[in-house]
Design an enzyme around this catalytic site. Structure first.
Site, short mmCIF file in Angstrom:
data_model
loop_
_atom_site.label_atom_id
_atom_site.label_comp_id
_atom_site.label_asym_id
_atom_site.label_seq_id
_atom_site.Cartn_x
_atom_site.Cartn_y
_atom_site.Cartn_z
N GLU A 1 8.69 -4.01 11.23
CA GLU A 1 9.11 -2.70 10.74
C GLU A 1 9.58 -1.79 11.86
O GLU A 1 8.86 -1.58 12.85
CB GLU A 1 7.98 -2.01 9.95
N ASP B 1 0.83 -1.20 0.00
CA ASP B 1 0.00 0.00 0.00
C ASP B 1 0.87 1.26 0.00
O ASP B 1 0.37 2.38 -0.08
CB ASP B 1 -1.00 0.01 1.15
#
EC number: 2.1.2.11
Length: 272
Positions: A190, A52
């Site tokens: 992340e 995305d």
């Protein structure tokens, strides 16, 4: 004594688990269109993420939130047509899975049916447990994503490193184990401390893929536009640029403009 690495003609979710077991690091990059995906796949990248992040690098939005399910399916379809070897994973976009497990399943099914993708990726832990279960129960492979989850940026308020404090680190570990238990085939970690990545990677049997998570992850992922230097204002510590295409492409285009203006292009040899 070193052993020869297995050659994969087609990478599957099973292949990634095998790579972790054999100590082979997993390479993962984003792609959003046919031409780029063909180059990435031919370079033998193991996993292509239709992220995305297309919201940022392709559409120019500040966050990943605006991109729609229809737009993700369009990008994924373009990538799938180019890929012969890599496993293609597609992000389910913000608002398409968090609140309702039935909607999550509908979104995942649309991605799989309409794009031909091989798996989907979702952000979050226990908060989206029921959505993950519903998708997995339908036979759709799911990759998790913990740590800095960009779809929750307005909750965090910043893109700073996550899970530095014990409570958040403990929750991340619990979420990782939960995602493994549910049946996810891998987890993106992340922007978390490297030592936490190490602990998580050693605690679960499924692969971890780091982006700003340090060297102890089972694999690494970067946004292709960042790796190639097509972007130039984004400079996090974890990013290694392998080219400077922003400058090189700019110079090439400027040369083209000058050649057109000076009537050097097209030459006699470049016309019919």
């Amino acid at each position: 004594m070193s052993t020869a690495k297995k050659e994969y003609k087609r990478v599957t979710v099973k292949s990634l688990v095998e790579m972790k077991q054999q100590g082979e690091k997993i390479s993962m990059l984003t792609a959003y269109d046919y031409s780029m995906a063909k180059i990435v796949d031919n370079a033998k990248v193991d996993v292509i993420l239709v992220g995305d992040s297309a919201s940022n690098v392709m559409a120019g939005h500040e966050t990943t939130l605006p991109i729609t399910l229809d737009q993700m399916i369009y990008h994924a379809s373009s990538v799938i047509r180019a890929v012969k070897r890599a496993l293609v994973v597609v992000d389910i976009p913000f608002g398409s899975y968090q609140s309702d497990p039935k909607e999550a399943l509908r979104s995942a099914i649309r991605i799989m049916k309409e794009s031909g993708a091989h798996a989907v990726k979702v952000e979050g832990g226990v908060e989206i447990k029921e959505s993950v279960k519903r998708i997995l129960n339908a036979g759709i492979p799911v990759m998790g994503h913990l740590g800095l989850t960009p779809q929750s940026i307005y909750k965090f308020g910043t893109y700073t490193v996550r899970a530095k404090e014990k409570d958040e680190a403990d929750k991340l570990m619990d979420d990782a184990k939960m995602l493994e238990k549910l049946g996810c085939f891998g987890i993106v970690l992340e922007k978390i401390p490297a030592e936490l990545t190490k602990k998580v990677s050693e605690s679960i049997s499924i692969p971890t893929i780091g982006i700003g998570g340090g060297k102890y992850a089972d694999g690494q992922v970067l946004v292709i536009h960042d790796l190639l230097g097509m972007t130039h204002e984004f400079n996090p510590r974890f990013l290694r640029r392998y080219m400077n295409l922003y400058e090189d492409m700019g110079n090439a285009i400027s040369s083209y403009v000058n050649d057109v203006k000076s009537q050097d292009f097209p030459s006699d040899e470049e016309q019919y």
